[in-house]
Design an enzyme around this catalytic site. Sequence first.
Site, PDB file in Angstrom:
ATOM      1  N   ASP A 168       0.799  -1.226   0.000  1.00  0.00           N
ATOM      2  CA  ASP A 168       0.000   0.000   0.000  1.00  0.00           C
ATOM      3  C   ASP A 168       0.829   1.273   0.000  1.00  0.00           C
ATOM      4  O   ASP A 168       0.373   2.310  -0.478  1.00  0.00           O
ATOM      5  CB  ASP A 168      -0.957   0.005   1.192  1.00  0.00           C
ATOM      6  CG  ASP A 168      -2.125  -0.953   0.967  1.00  0.00           C
ATOM      7  OD1 ASP A 168      -2.272  -1.458  -0.162  1.00  0.00           O
ATOM      8  OD2 ASP A 168      -2.884  -1.190   1.914  1.00  0.00           O
ATOM      9  N   TYR A 211      -9.421  -1.372   2.144  1.00  0.00           N
ATOM     10  CA  TYR A 211      -9.027  -1.216   3.554  1.00  0.00           C
ATOM     11  C   TYR A 211      -8.746   0.237   3.909  1.00  0.00           C
ATOM     12  O   TYR A 211      -8.349   1.033   3.053  1.00  0.00           O
ATOM     13  CB  TYR A 211      -7.767  -2.035   3.850  1.00  0.00           C
ATOM     14  CG  TYR A 211      -8.059  -3.404   4.427  1.00  0.00           C
ATOM     15  CD1 TYR A 211      -8.648  -3.534   5.674  1.00  0.00           C
ATOM     16  CD2 TYR A 211      -7.735  -4.559   3.736  1.00  0.00           C
ATOM     17  CE1 TYR A 211      -8.914  -4.781   6.217  1.00  0.00           C
ATOM     18  CE2 TYR A 211      -7.999  -5.822   4.274  1.00  0.00           C
ATOM     19  CZ  TYR A 211      -8.586  -5.925   5.511  1.00  0.00           C
ATOM     20  OH  TYR A 211      -8.847  -7.153   6.048  1.00  0.00           O
TER      21      TYR A 211
END
Length: 668
Positions: free
Chosen positions: A306, A390
């Site tokens: 990420d 997320y």
Amino acid sequence: MDAKVDITHPLDPLSLAEIAQAVAILTAAKGLGAYHRFPIVRLEEPAKAELAAWRAGAPLPRLAFLLTLDVTTGEASEAIVDLLTAHVTSFTILPNDQPPYGQPPVMIEEFIRAEEIVKADAGWRAAVAKRGITEADIPLVQVDPFSSGFFGRDFEKGRRIVRAVSYWREDIRDNGYAHPIEGVVAVVDLIANKVVDLVDEEKIVPVPKKKRNYGREAFPDVRTDIKPLDIVQRQGPSFTVDGWRVEWQNWSFRVGFTPREGLVLHELAITDGGKLRPVIFRASVTEMVVPYADPTANHYWKSAFDAGEYGLGRLANQLELGCDCLGHIHYFDVPAADDLGQPFVMKNAICMHEEDYGTLWKHYEFRNGIYETRRSRRLVISFFATVGNYDYGFYWYLYQDGTIQLEAKLTGIIQTAAVTPGEVYPWGGMVDEGLGGPTHQHFFNARLHMDIDGGGNTVTEHEFAPRAWGEDNPYGNVFDTKTRTLKRELDSPAVANGETGRYWKVANPQAVNSVGKAPGYKLVVTPTPVMLAQEGSTVARRGGFAKKHIWVTAFDKGEKYASGDYPNVNAGGGGLPAYVAQNRPIENADVVLWHSFGHTHVCKPEDFPIMPVEYAGFLLKPNGFFAGNIAMNLPPEKNAHSRDNREAGDDEGGKEGSGKTGGGSCCH
Ligand code: CO
């Protein structure tokens, strides 16, 4: 303080004007065109020694780092622009057509472009039609362009690709993750702007249609038995902010922010006995990877990095007063560059406030009636990033006793898999009818460029061991603490061990504490599993940092990220395993302590539709750093607004006092 403040220090993030200037200088010098993008524009920070040589009032060294991408050819380059001389001082074309490859992070505009490319592809349309997706459904289908991983296939080598998975939605506000379209994966080349590979599995799994929405309209009957809980600071907070510099209690630090890492703490130091003592030169989270443990078509390649593949800073949320943080909040607005290199303000990107944290210390002595209690307060500096499904919060806490903590908060929506009704999902847990959640792990890596009392630092590893029976242990009650000094980089990679209580300490061997030892800080880690994917697997090669909890390197300004510079579509081998392979000396040196920590996640119904926050993180606790408990001098005042529920009183509870915190009365 915010995006508009004057630049006063070499570590201040690039201002809006500096971002515009850097982009303009590079564009003119290299003849960049409308087809160039700027996936990263940030301050190239001065090193510790350069900073030590700088004095307030002297000209500020200001270098900008720019990563460019030509979206017509895929050529990417790194440039350094000196803003004082208005010159490009270095310019390097990335060798991203050569092993181990690697691409600039996925940009926001590519999220949109990938969806358009996928939906226009005849093969994909035919594949989803087999799953009952009609032409009328297609406009509302959600396409997630996931960073692709790397498996050595020709369409991956040197190419800028994403793997796209899709979700049915009946309404734009529907939670698509409740409706995965299983068995269809489109590989999109973002330079060629076409689908270059399509997986269309023979087995057709029906799309689960049960709605599992989370917007407030999905929960019209809210709880009515909850009353306001207000954090009131009538006299304001106890911190002071000057530009990007913060002081609170004995602590001082500078706030920074980068597109990849998000929040950075610089020059974290604590005043002790009238002296400012450095603890950490720079602290940040440089990577976050989520490898999935399902070998089927939609999932085996999923391992989003990420930070390196998207950018935690680029995807930071705008925080909302009264929602994300309570109390008297100081927000930092962050100047940033969009994909086109245009400056803009990320409003309320960083939140800072104080929190009550229960008891800090307490003792009751029945012999003489001394009864002392002090409450703990902590300073919270945080931001939240949403990366696809997320959401991650990163919370740094500073405590009045010298403790430093990082807490990652994991929430948002799990990845999902459609499961044929009547079948059991073998690669994770069922979360609803026809809906599974693949088992996965989340790994963060914190990079801590240590600076205990300035000068060289040494890292030692400690663990407990029972001592054998003998003359020196006649009652069998003795146990020892074993210590190992990490002398070279290859001594350092290690895993935590709950059985032996293994911990690490960073100390300054040139300084002496009150009991004749080197002053230090202890790293307290949680012994959770490291990456469970096999050695030699593609994700273990690419995310090797997550195979160990601890790594220590000799500082090198080129070694910024646990997963290497460009993990996107990268064959692996970079980052921490490569850094420590140099085996440089790390004893009494300028060291960087890297800590991988995380959460192993087997999905369950309670994770859906939105997962309640899971926590992961670590503590740094003073260990022989101070001569005693530095929080003994906290004032003993009572909180005047606390009340006994059995007694009548107004809503304010208690009475306004003399203007002091507790109206003059004390905790015993
Ligand atoms: Co998870």
